[in-house]
Design a protein around this motif. Structure first.
Motif, mmCIF file in Angstrom:
data_model
loop_
_atom_site.group_PDB
_atom_site.id
_atom_site.type_symbol
_atom_site.label_atom_id
_atom_site.label_comp_id
_atom_site.label_asym_id
_atom_site.label_seq_id
_atom_site.Cartn_x
_atom_site.Cartn_y
_atom_site.Cartn_z
ATOM 1 N N LEU A 13 0.812 -1.084 -0.056
ATOM 2 C CA LEU A 13 0.102 -0.086 -0.032
ATOM 3 C C LEU A 13 0.811 1.364 0.071
ATOM 4 O O LEU A 13 1.759 1.313 0.752
ATOM 5 C CB LEU A 13 -0.909 -0.093 1.270
ATOM 6 C CG LEU A 13 -2.383 -1.057 1.267
ATOM 7 C CD1 LEU A 13 -2.728 -1.085 2.595
ATOM 8 C CD2 LEU A 13 -2.926 -1.091 -0.007
ATOM 9 N N CYS A 15 1.202 5.609 -0.322
ATOM 10 C CA CYS A 15 0.343 6.734 0.040
ATOM 11 C C CYS A 15 0.073 7.719 -1.319
ATOM 12 O O CYS A 15 1.138 7.812 -2.069
ATOM 13 C CB CYS A 15 1.055 7.532 0.939
ATOM 14 S SG CYS A 15 0.292 9.310 1.329
ATOM 15 N N ASN A 28 4.153 1.833 2.686
ATOM 16 C CA ASN A 28 4.029 2.008 3.979
ATOM 17 C C ASN A 28 3.541 0.522 4.595
ATOM 18 O O ASN A 28 4.024 0.315 5.519
ATOM 19 C CB ASN A 28 3.095 3.109 4.390
ATOM 20 C CG ASN A 28 3.503 4.593 3.998
ATOM 21 O OD1 ASN A 28 4.699 4.931 3.859
ATOM 22 N ND2 ASN A 28 2.621 5.406 3.766
ATOM 23 N N TYR A 29 2.602 -0.054 3.889
ATOM 24 C CA TYR A 29 2.234 -1.285 4.292
ATOM 25 C C TYR A 29 2.116 -2.176 3.488
ATOM 26 O O TYR A 29 2.311 -1.984 2.248
ATOM 27 C CB TYR A 29 0.762 -0.980 4.658
ATOM 28 C CG TYR A 29 0.253 0.118 5.853
ATOM 29 C CD1 TYR A 29 0.565 -0.301 6.969
ATOM 30 C CD2 TYR A 29 0.320 1.400 5.516
ATOM 31 C CE1 TYR A 29 0.343 0.481 8.000
ATOM 32 C CE2 TYR A 29 0.057 2.293 6.436
ATOM 33 C CZ TYR A 29 0.154 1.741 7.812
ATOM 34 O OH TYR A 29 -0.180 3.001 8.973
ATOM 35 N N ALA A 45 -7.399 2.181 0.888
ATOM 36 C CA ALA A 45 -7.872 2.147 2.403
ATOM 37 C C ALA A 45 -7.012 3.360 2.982
ATOM 38 O O ALA A 45 -6.245 3.861 2.582
ATOM 39 C CB ALA A 45 -6.788 1.067 2.942
ATOM 40 N N ARG A 46 -7.736 3.723 3.900
ATOM 41 C CA ARG A 46 -7.234 4.941 4.700
ATOM 42 C C ARG A 46 -6.353 4.438 5.818
ATOM 43 O O ARG A 46 -6.936 3.815 6.681
ATOM 44 C CB ARG A 46 -8.486 5.771 5.189
ATOM 45 C CG ARG A 46 -8.973 6.706 4.385
ATOM 46 C CD ARG A 46 -10.409 7.432 4.932
ATOM 47 N NE ARG A 46 -9.686 8.386 6.138
ATOM 48 C CZ ARG A 46 -9.212 9.662 5.690
ATOM 49 N NH1 ARG A 46 -8.789 9.915 4.743
ATOM 50 N NH2 ARG A 46 -8.865 10.418 6.900
ATOM 51 N N LYS A 47 -5.195 4.786 5.613
ATOM 52 C CA LYS A 47 -4.103 4.250 6.542
ATOM 53 C C LYS A 47 -3.174 5.587 7.271
ATOM 54 O O LYS A 47 -3.163 6.380 6.380
ATOM 55 C CB LYS A 47 -3.304 3.419 5.978
ATOM 56 C CG LYS A 47 -3.891 1.892 5.552
ATOM 57 C CD LYS A 47 -3.964 1.126 6.698
ATOM 58 C CE LYS A 47 -3.946 -0.304 6.398
ATOM 59 N NZ LYS A 47 -4.194 -1.041 7.774
ATOM 60 N N CYS A 49 -0.022 7.698 7.411
ATOM 61 C CA CYS A 49 1.200 7.919 6.631
ATOM 62 C C CYS A 49 2.173 8.743 7.594
ATOM 63 O O CYS A 49 1.911 9.825 8.061
ATOM 64 C CB CYS A 49 0.987 8.888 5.714
ATOM 65 S SG CYS A 49 2.696 9.130 4.581
ATOM 66 N N HIS A 55 -3.609 10.699 8.690
ATOM 67 C CA HIS A 55 -4.352 9.455 7.852
ATOM 68 C C HIS A 55 -4.702 9.956 6.421
ATOM 69 O O HIS A 55 -5.170 10.977 5.985
ATOM 70 C CB HIS A 55 -5.685 9.065 8.430
ATOM 71 C CG HIS A 55 -5.645 8.309 9.762
ATOM 72 N ND1 HIS A 55 -5.160 8.773 10.652
ATOM 73 C CD2 HIS A 55 -5.384 6.764 9.834
ATOM 74 C CE1 HIS A 55 -5.089 7.792 11.678
ATOM 75 N NE2 HIS A 55 -5.193 6.584 11.188
ATOM 76 N N HIS A 58 -4.552 5.111 0.705
ATOM 77 C CA HIS A 58 -3.318 4.561 0.161
ATOM 78 C C HIS A 58 -4.069 3.630 -0.731
ATOM 79 O O HIS A 58 -5.239 2.986 -1.095
ATOM 80 C CB HIS A 58 -3.128 3.385 1.521
ATOM 81 C CG HIS A 58 -1.935 4.416 2.368
ATOM 82 N ND1 HIS A 58 -2.269 5.189 2.806
ATOM 83 C CD2 HIS A 58 -0.678 3.971 2.379
ATOM 84 C CE1 HIS A 58 -1.352 5.950 3.812
ATOM 85 N NE2 HIS A 58 -0.183 5.200 3.319
#
Length: 69
Positions: A13, A15, A28-29, A45-47, A49, A55, A58
Motif C-alpha cells: 500500500l 500513499c 508504507n504497508y 484504504a485509509r491508513k 502515513c 491518515h 493508500h
C-alpha cells in the motif's frame, strides 16, 4: 474432498498524497489480498502515513513474494 484454496497475492500500500507531493511511491504497508474477490485497481484504504503524520488514502500495488519481508 476439500476445495482448493484460493491463492492470495501480496500487495504493497502506497500513499497517494506522498506520490503527489514528493513524486515517489512510498510503500508504507504490505498486505495479502485475494485477487478473485477484490478489484485491486480500485482498492483503497485509509491508513496512517508517517511522512505526512496523518491518515491518507493508500492504493495497492502488487509485489512478488520475495519482496514481502
Amino acid at each position: 474432498a476439500r476445495p482448493s484454496r484460493k491463492k492470495r497475492a501480496f500487495f504493497a500500500l502506497y500513499c497517494t498524497e506522498c506520490m503527489e507531493q514528493f513524486g515517489k511511491r512510498v510503500e508504507n504497508y504490505k498486505i495479502m489480498l485475494n485477487p478473485t474477490n477484490t478489484n485491486v485497481k480500485e482498492f483503497t484504504a485509509r491508513k496512517f502515513c508517517s511522512r505526512l503524520n496523518k491518515h491518507t488514502i493508500h492504493k495497492a500495488k502488487q509485489i512478488s513474494r520475495s519482496q514481502n519481508k
